[in-house]
Design a protein around this motif. Structure first.
Motif: not given
Length: 171
Positions: A27-51
């Motif tokens: 779970f700690a490693l999953a948290g580290v991965a989420a900390g790295f990936l969530l901003p990238l996913v949020a940036q990508w999702a913010a570019g989709l007009p239907w989200v």
């Protein structure tokens, strides 16, 4: 599965040392991965007009402070570790004795089920179910560890196990 120490009971469930390390570390490693990936996913999702929630997603992905580069993964690791510890502590441990069952969580006895009230024990999916003679459910939760060892603990102490060994659809 371990003997209760004085030979009076068999302890089943919970996590052993390696299991605790695996759960907490995973779970700690999953948290580290989420900390790295969530901003990238949020940036990508913010570019989709239907989200939905475009504003919060853009705000979340715009935090680019230097400390956030290592801060988000560190916060994710702490949150993941906390969740892993909660999973470990919340996992029930049963001490199966000839006269009663003890259900422990968080290292404390949560409930004692006298042997004479138990009408049957069986598996329902991945859960172990203990029912009273009247059919009322006394315990219904997942027990960590070998399912055959759980069945064996109940059978060895004379509890009525309904169904066969934990094979096939009983597993």
């Amino acid at each position: 599965m371990t003997d209760g120490g004085d030979g009076s009971g068999t302890v089943v469930g919970g996590f052993d040392g390696a299991g605790r390390s695996l759960v907490a570390g995973g779970f700690a490693l999953a948290g580290v991965a989420a900390g790295f990936l969530l901003p990238l996913v949020a940036q990508w999702a913010a570019g989709l007009p239907w989200v939905p929630f475009q504003g919060p997603l853009e705000l979340f992905s715009s935090f680019e402070g230097t400390w956030l580069v290592w801060g988000r993964p560190l916060i994710g690791a702490v949150l993941g570790l906390a969740f892993g510890l909660w999973v470990i502590l919340e996992s029930p441990v049963l001490e199966v004795r000839d006269d009663a069952l003890e259900v422990r969580r968080y290292g404390e006895v949560q409930r004692v089920i006298p042997r004479e009230t138990v009408g049957g024990v069986h598996r329902r999916g991945s859960k172990t179910v203990i029912e009273a003679k009247e059919g009322r459910v006394l315990f219904d939760d997942e027990i960590e560890g070998d399912k055959d060892a759980v069945r064996r603990a109940f059978v060895d102490h004379g509890y009525p196990w309904e169904g066969g060994p934990a094979t096939g659809e009983n597993r």
